[in-house]
Design an enzyme around this catalytic site. Sequence first.
Site, mmCIF file in Angstrom:
data_model
loop_
_atom_site.group_PDB
_atom_site.id
_atom_site.type_symbol
_atom_site.label_atom_id
_atom_site.label_comp_id
_atom_site.label_asym_id
_atom_site.label_seq_id
_atom_site.Cartn_x
_atom_site.Cartn_y
_atom_site.Cartn_z
ATOM 1 N N SER A 168 16.586 45.731 12.019
ATOM 2 C CA SER A 168 16.238 46.953 12.765
ATOM 3 C C SER A 168 15.788 48.045 11.801
ATOM 4 O O SER A 168 15.041 48.946 12.178
ATOM 5 C CB SER A 168 17.442 47.437 13.567
ATOM 6 N N ARG A 169 16.257 47.981 10.554
ATOM 7 C CA ARG A 169 15.904 49.036 9.591
ATOM 8 C C ARG A 169 14.493 48.862 9.024
ATOM 9 O O ARG A 169 13.985 49.764 8.382
ATOM 10 C CB ARG A 169 16.930 49.092 8.455
ATOM 11 N N GLN A 184 31.396 52.324 11.808
ATOM 12 C CA GLN A 184 30.928 51.550 10.655
ATOM 13 C C GLN A 184 29.867 52.269 9.846
ATOM 14 O O GLN A 184 29.253 51.673 8.970
ATOM 15 C CB GLN A 184 30.470 50.155 11.091
ATOM 16 N N HIS A 201 17.180 39.262 16.999
ATOM 17 C CA HIS A 201 18.208 39.342 18.052
ATOM 18 C C HIS A 201 17.891 38.352 19.177
ATOM 19 O O HIS A 201 18.786 37.706 19.727
ATOM 20 C CB HIS A 201 18.256 40.750 18.655
#
Length: 292
Positions: free
Chosen positions: A188-189, A62, A38
């Site tokens: 992020s996962r 989503q 990011h």
Amino acid sequence: MGSIADVRARLAAARQEGAAAVPRVALVPTMGALHDGHLALVERAREIADIVVVSIFVNPLQFGAGEDLDRYPRTLDADLTRLAEAGVPFVFAPTAREMYPEGSPGTRVTAGAVGSLYEGAARPGHFDGMLTVVAKLFNIVGPDVAVFGQKDAQQVFLVQRMVADLDLPLRIDVAPIVREESGLALSSRNRYLDEAQRAAAHALSAALAAAASVARGGDATAGQALAAARDAIEAAPMVKLDYLVVVHPHTFLPVGDDYRGPARMLVAALVGTTRLIDNTALDLDTGRTSTR
Ligand code: PAF
């Protein structure tokens, strides 16, 4: 900034401050849990615009039933600190109520047939929800340019197509994938992965690298690139392949096994219970490859 009225007022004031030329505004849409990938988008935005706005919103629209909406990492304080350190004064972090006062909105953007393939097949409705919130963010912030990461290749394709189809007055800038030293694409996962899973997850980028190496030899077909990638991923422990496909960059539809030309290879797999995706550009004609 949590309210739509606030972000609009502050941006209107900032636009006026920019003496002669109107400052160019770049939006970096995120769901928070910010990592170096990011921050690379923010850097890119800063290079191409005077005012950088980062949005942080975990968009319920989503996520499907049974997906990780509730456990999706929310680290707003840490995110705000990182953005302050990166010198980003404009952060739009609305609540779900601010974005969807009526709950589920009656009007949505639809992603069409490509939205039901690959990630869309695994996550029905995901891309309609994604495009709907992205369209809202574009309307709220009014950026001249929005920066998206190439890691979510199908998302990038669909956002670019929405901008073209709906004549939205902005440009989409695509930043290259940021990878760990092992090759694992930042996500992020990734924080869901334990040590063994993180080591196993390297198989996705290794599979793409195997395909790229076949392509670099020149005169390779899509089928040959796929076979090389499949061998690499099937040899990996703990990795359950969901899809591995070569698509045409202009249509995002699968190409035939004999295809030679510009292409993108997409891969998705479950590592433990964590779904990971990755992709790479392949030029099956000239042998050129790139991470964009
Ligand atoms: O890529 C993401 O983080 C999200 O899909 C986005 C673009 C912020 C929309 O919610």
